[in-house]
Design an enzyme around this catalytic site. Structure first.
Site, PDB file in Angstrom:
ATOM      1  CE1 TYR A 182      -4.068  -1.911   0.084  1.00 45.70           C
ATOM      2  CE2 TYR A 182      -2.952  -3.231   1.744  1.00 45.70           C
ATOM      3  CZ  TYR A 182      -3.990  -3.056   0.848  1.00 45.70           C
ATOM      4  OH  TYR A 182      -4.960  -4.025   0.725  1.00 45.70           O
ATOM      5  NE  ARG A 319      -6.084 -21.388   4.764  1.00 43.13           N
ATOM      6  CZ  ARG A 319      -6.119 -22.646   4.316  1.00 43.13           C
ATOM      7  NH1 ARG A 319      -5.041 -23.178   3.764  1.00 43.13           N
ATOM      8  NH2 ARG A 319      -7.217 -23.367   4.437  1.00 43.13           N
ATOM      9  CB  CYS A 372     -14.100 -11.976   1.910  1.00 38.68           C
ATOM     10  SG  CYS A 372     -13.115 -13.468   1.663  1.00 38.68           S
TER      11      CYS A 372
END
Length: 665
Positions: A182, A319, A372
């Site tokens: 980002y 996860r 999602c």
């Protein structure tokens, strides 16, 4: 509570903030959860409060923007704490007060922008920005470099955004992010940052933006207001838009581990109160948003490297839904806080259920990304494939029926099971008939590869839920039209699923992927799969891991051409794994004949012969709707749901069933 999980329920502190357990809700893009004035809408409030109610110690919101001028974002999109401060504080205060009622803490994630990685559906017509004139991740565009004045404005906006967050009752903030590539990360990585001013060059200069953001917030909100950072210790970038795979040797073009550890030390030295650690980038999206092809707990080794180098709490996601793995990670000193993202979309009550020792009731996340990231990238909407109520908690809340009805459900696949579950919760009397020996339908063959284990976990969850709800289930029983018409049910739901499409290519036998996965076929060494969609590619990976010589023949010009919406993390990783594993692919090709030994294939370069001990068909599914067609005019209240009505994916099978079952009255 199982004693081996007790460590997960210890208190932990981030700066001055004491958190009741070691569970955090990982930040996920709150698309659809903001309103046109930059506040949280009711869906957003309900969504976060539900996870606090479910026992999560720390809620970290998805990204909220601090600036909407330099990098413009269409409104409503994500919340923005500086767009209309009074309105943001009013809506957010309502949310934080509710979260605090459950003893949970909440941090607002603040973003300075996405830069070159903005998803096109969210970018609109606004030009992308970056530290330097570098290529956009998705579009054929060159980003505009930020000026120093614009950097300073963003820094000031961070201070204002954090101040508004503090007024709204947030217990701290998380900075988004020296992570995943980002905007702040683009400044931190030399591949993206070609500046020659004080924001480019040395590592300290490249981290200057992140340092100034922290200093501005501490100056504005006080030194005791916690500021955490989403942080990627390694980028896994091979080149522009090309990521490295697990086990692959390549030259890191982004941030390597050595610089990653050095940067982590500097960021903590600057004053960040915790690091929320992962790895990856948008160029290697399958690391930042791990699909089922990645191992569970994939960030643990990287989090431990950071934990051993810094003296602040480390948060680890990726996860982490297996509680044995999570508790071992904390016990081993890899992290202080376990962060759950998609698992809390799937089941907001995960933490409370674990604490109560009721792990069988935790609805599993499939790591499918269909509800999602798939929907975020296509429709700017956050949801969940296995939980139709995610981000719609009030709108989709189940209302008890006032008119109990006997509902016959024909078919015990995922759609039939979901319909039965919802009907039972509402007070109806569902009765399920399944022609095979177990529930689950296409999830049974689909869950055979080890990387699809959570498909079988979802089947087990449905079996457990239906048993708890005392739903009457009949296995090994196939009903015909006469049976259904004469059943004396108030309502009939036909959920007979779909069947694989088949055809012949001569004398040689052709087998469906379903039969191969279920072990009904003796598989030879040389295997050809006709069909390069999701089923074909996943079956190819499974067979290759078994040591088979695998070729995929696909009629369209590329693999996965008709599947969707697949998240790029899933589709790109699968496409890269096929050649990486040594699976041969022939596209724009048509199989024409098979004699049991050789498959003849027509390609753009002419006809070729492929040695094949086994030929597998993975060319799609057709609805099994014949029963419905026989009874639809004979029964007044009959519904066709799931693949029987329209072949799609797990998400729409579940959503379909939920919608019908919640409205039967």
């Amino acid at each position: 509570m199982d004693k081996k999980y007790s460590i997960l329920f210890d208190e932990v502190s981030i700066g001055s903030c004491v958190i009741k357990n070691r569970f955090a809700m990982a930040p996920m893009g709150p698309l659809g959860l903001g309103d046109s004035e930059g506040g949280f809408n009711q869906r957003g409030i309900d969504y976060y409060v539900e996870r606090a109610k479910g026992g999560t110690g720390l809620i970290i919101t998805g990204v909220t923007f601090v600036d909407n001028d330099i990098e413009k974002h269409d409104m409503p999109n994500c919340p923005c704490s500086t767009h209309t401060p009074v309105h943001f504080i009013r809506t957010a205060r309502e949310m934080t007060e509710k979260i605090h009622a459950y003893g949970s803490k909440v941090f607002l994630q603040l973003s300075g922008g996405f830069g070159r990685v903005t998803i096109p559906t969210n970018l609109g017509e606004h030009p992308p920005v970056a530290p330097s004139p570098i290529p956009h991740r998705w579009l054929d565009k060159t980003c505009r470099p930020l000026t120093k004045e614009e950097i300073r404005r963003i820094v000031v906006q961070f201070g204002k955004g954090a101040y508004n967050a503090k007024r709204a009752g947030f217990d701290g903030v998380q900075i988004h992010a020296v992570h995943e590539g980002y905007l702040l990360d683009q400044f931190a990585i030399s591949m993206f940052n070609n500046r020659t001013d004080e924001y480019g060059g040395s590592l300290e200069n490249r981290l200057r933006f992140a340092r100034e953001v922290l200093e501005e917030i501490k100056n504005t909100c006080g030194s005791d207001f916690p500021v955490t950072l989403r942080y990627s210790v390694k980028s896994f970038i091979k080149d522009w838009r090309k990521g490295g795979l697990p086990g692959e040797e390549f030259e890191e073009k982004g941030r390597d581990i050595e610089e990653g550890i050095e940067a982590a030390k500097l960021l903590v030295e600057y004053g960040y109160d915790a690091l929320d650690v992962d790895v990856g980038s948008y160029d290697a999206w399958w690391w930042s948003h791990p699909p089922m092809y990645q191992e569970k707990g994939l960030y643990i080794p990287y989090a431990k490297m950071v934990k051993e180098a810094v003296n602040v709490p480390v948060i680890c996601a990726g996860r982490m839904d297996n509680p044995d793995l999570a508790s071992d990670a904390v016990r081993d000193g890899a992290c202080d806080i376990v962060s759950l993202g998609r698992p809390l979309l799937a089941d907001p009550d995960y933490v409370n259920k674990l604490k109560a020792g009721d792990t069988a009731s935790i609805r599993p996340c499939l790591s499918c990304h269909e509800g999602c990231m798939g929907r975020i990238q296509e429709y700017s909407a956050l949801n969940c494939a296995v939980n139709p109520q995610a981000c719609r908690e009030s709108a989709e809340r189940l209302i008890p029926t006032q008119h109990k009805k006997k509902v016959l459900i024909v078919g015990g696949g995922v759609s039939g099971c979901e319909a039965a579950r919802v009907l039972a919760l509402r007070g109806h009397e569902p009765i399920v008939y399944e022609k095979t020996g177990r529930l689950g339908g296409n999830l049974i063959p689909g869950g055979v590869p080890s990387f699809k284990e959570d498909d079988h976990a979802l089947v087990a969850w449905y079996e457990n839920e239906l048993k708890k709800l005392n739903v009457e289930v009949h296995l090994n029983t196939e009903l015909d039209a006469h049976d259904v018409i004469n059943f004396d049910a108030d309502v009939v739901i036909v959920a007979t699923g779909s069947k694989p499409k088949v055809f012949s290519l001569g004398e040689g036998p052709l087998y469906t992927a379903q039969d191969v996965l279920l072990g009904k076929v003796d598989i030879g060494n040389d295997v050809v799969i006709i069909g390069g969609g999701l089923v074909g590619c996943e079956t190819a990976l499974w067979l290759k891991d078994m040591g088979k010589n695998v070729t995929i023949v696909e009629a369209l010009p590329k693999l996965l051409a008709v599947n969707g919406p697949l998240c790029h993390a899933n589709s790109e990783m699968l496409k890269e794994l096929i050649p990486f594993k040594g699976i041969r692919t022939i596209t724009s090709a048509k199989a024409t004949a098979y004699d049991g030994k050789v498959l003849k294939v027509n390609t753009p370069d002419g006809d070729i012969d492929i040695a094949a001990d086994t030929v597998i068909l993975a060319v799609g599914y057709a609805p099994s709707d014949s029963l419905y067609k026989e009874v639809e005019d004979e029964i007044p209240n009959v519904y066709l749901i799931g693949d029987a009505g329209n072949v799609s994916n797990i998400m729409y099978a579940i959503w379909n069933a939920f919608e019908v079952a919640k409205n039967i009255d």
